[in-house]
Write a protein that holds these residues in place. Sequence first.
Motif, PDB file in Angstrom:
ATOM      1  N   LYS A   1      -1.053  -5.187   2.939  1.00 37.85           N
ATOM      2  CA  LYS A   1       0.334  -4.850   2.593  1.00 37.85           C
ATOM      3  C   LYS A   1       1.068  -6.133   2.237  1.00 37.85           C
ATOM      4  CE  LYS A   1       2.765  -4.976   6.987  1.00 37.85           C
ATOM      5  NZ  LYS A   1       3.700  -4.286   7.820  1.00 37.85           N
ATOM      6  N   PRO A   2       2.095  -6.020   1.390  1.00 34.52           N
ATOM      7  CA  PRO A   2       2.841  -7.220   0.993  1.00 34.52           C
ATOM      8  C   PRO A   2       3.632  -7.803   2.152  1.00 34.52           C
ATOM      9  CG  PRO A   2       3.776  -5.235   0.002  1.00 34.52           C
ATOM     10  CD  PRO A   2       2.565  -4.812   0.739  1.00 34.52           C
TER      11      PRO A   2
ATOM     12  N   ARG B   1      -4.864  -0.790  -6.443  1.00 37.24           N
ATOM     13  CA  ARG B   1      -3.454  -1.030  -6.127  1.00 37.24           C
ATOM     14  C   ARG B   1      -2.784   0.327  -5.949  1.00 37.24           C
ATOM     15  NH1 ARG B   1       1.327  -1.645  -9.549  1.00 37.24           N
ATOM     16  NH2 ARG B   1      -0.088  -1.034 -11.194  1.00 37.24           N
TER      17      ARG B   1
ATOM     18  N   LYS C   1       4.066  -6.655  -7.156  1.00 34.90           N
ATOM     19  CA  LYS C   1       3.905  -5.200  -7.294  1.00 34.90           C
ATOM     20  C   LYS C   1       3.660  -4.756  -8.739  1.00 34.90           C
ATOM     21  CE  LYS C   1       6.004  -0.784  -6.167  1.00 34.90           C
ATOM     22  NZ  LYS C   1       7.080  -0.096  -5.455  1.00 34.90           N
ATOM     23  N   LYS C   2       4.315  -5.391  -9.680  1.00 31.99           N
ATOM     24  CA  LYS C   2       4.206  -4.973 -11.085  1.00 31.99           C
ATOM     25  C   LYS C   2       2.954  -5.524 -11.779  1.00 31.99           C
ATOM     26  CE  LYS C   2       8.596  -3.258 -11.825  1.00 31.99           C
ATOM     27  NZ  LYS C   2       8.649  -2.048 -11.108  1.00 31.99           N
TER      28      LYS C   2
ATOM     29  N   VAL D   1       5.562  -9.030  -2.300  1.00 35.62           N
ATOM     30  CA  VAL D   1       6.352  -7.938  -2.873  1.00 35.62           C
ATOM     31  C   VAL D   1       6.526  -8.123  -4.379  1.00 35.62           C
ATOM     32  CG1 VAL D   1       8.594  -6.775  -2.842  1.00 35.62           C
ATOM     33  CG2 VAL D   1       7.549  -7.504  -0.695  1.00 35.62           C
TER      34      VAL D   1
ATOM     35  N   SER E   1       4.568   0.910   3.237  1.00 38.36           N
ATOM     36  CA  SER E   1       3.123   0.643   3.334  1.00 38.36           C
ATOM     37  C   SER E   1       2.425   1.766   4.088  1.00 38.36           C
ATOM     38  CB  SER E   1       2.876  -0.702   4.000  1.00 38.36           C
ATOM     39  OG  SER E   1       3.443  -1.737   3.240  1.00 38.36           O
TER      40      SER E   1
ATOM     41  N   ASP F   1      -1.604  -2.115  -0.779  1.00 40.47           N
ATOM     42  CA  ASP F   1      -0.699  -1.003  -0.488  1.00 40.47           C
ATOM     43  C   ASP F   1       0.755  -1.343  -0.811  1.00 40.47           C
ATOM     44  OD1 ASP F   1       0.564   1.242   0.423  1.00 40.47           O
ATOM     45  OD2 ASP F   1      -0.218   1.136   2.461  1.00 40.47           O
ATOM     46  N   TYR F   2       1.224  -0.851  -1.956  1.00 45.05           N
ATOM     47  CA  TYR F   2       2.615  -1.027  -2.374  1.00 45.05           C
ATOM     48  C   TYR F   2       3.389   0.278  -2.280  1.00 45.05           C
ATOM     49  CZ  TYR F   2       1.957  -5.808  -3.897  1.00 45.05           C
ATOM     50  OH  TYR F   2       1.732  -7.153  -3.913  1.00 45.05           O
ATOM     51  N   THR F   3       2.941   1.189  -1.428  1.00 40.96           N
ATOM     52  CA  THR F   3       3.686   2.429  -1.224  1.00 40.96           C
ATOM     53  C   THR F   3       4.891   2.138  -0.341  1.00 40.96           C
ATOM     54  OG1 THR F   3       2.359   3.000   0.718  1.00 40.96           O
ATOM     55  CG2 THR F   3       1.623   3.884  -1.420  1.00 40.96           C
ATOM     56  N   LYS F   4       5.855   3.064  -0.349  1.00 41.95           N
ATOM     57  CA  LYS F   4       7.034   2.897   0.508  1.00 41.95           C
ATOM     58  C   LYS F   4       6.565   2.791   1.950  1.00 41.95           C
ATOM     59  CE  LYS F   4      10.741   5.056  -2.037  1.00 41.95           C
ATOM     60  NZ  LYS F   4      11.559   6.240  -2.202  1.00 41.95           N
TER      61      LYS F   4
ATOM     62  N   ILE G   1       0.473   2.564  -5.436  1.00 40.68           N
ATOM     63  CA  ILE G   1       1.921   2.693  -5.535  1.00 40.68           C
ATOM     64  C   ILE G   1       2.242   4.171  -5.289  1.00 40.68           C
ATOM     65  CG2 ILE G   1       2.288   0.711  -7.058  1.00 40.68           C
ATOM     66  CD1 ILE G   1       2.378   2.645  -9.421  1.00 40.68           C
TER      67      ILE G   1
END
Length: 166
Positions: free
Chosen positions: A164-165, A95, A36-37, A33, A133, A128-131, A97
């Motif tokens: 996914k994280p 990546r 992500k940045k 997690v 995942s 996958d860093y979407t809400k 987001i």
Amino acid sequence: MGRTKEKQKRVGKKEDKQIRKLLKKIDNYKIFVDMKKDRETKFNARLMDHIKQGQDSLEVTNKNIPSAEFVGETFRPEFYLGKVAHKTCAVECKRLIDKNAKTKWKEGLSQALLYSEVYKAVILVFFDYTKKSNYYEHFGRGNSIESRFRKKMRDNNIHILLLKPV
């Protein structure tokens, strides 16, 4: 006067074994997690480093990358497996987001299609860093539309992996 002959791009037994090994290595790669940045280049460097480690290491490189030419533009994957002459497998990473997931998905897919004209196989990796995942979940088992799409791509030697994280 007929069409010019194209060289056949066939995946041999040894290459198939290497590609399977590469897929397994990438699938076992962990993202977190707090990453992500990070920029995409940092993800790519870490992934390449992960692939080169251990007893089952593979020779991947991001030097002298064979490119795909299209509409006068040059496209290069993040790194590739094999020697320049063989062009075994290209790896393209994106990546995702929430802000740009759809755009990055389409971009990655179109690049993978271009690379499939040059390389024998292509691995398309999405971090996958979407809400929730979202993409990872939709490509999970039992989701028929996404599963059928993934299989069609695999039949054309384009392998889609979603991480996914943890």
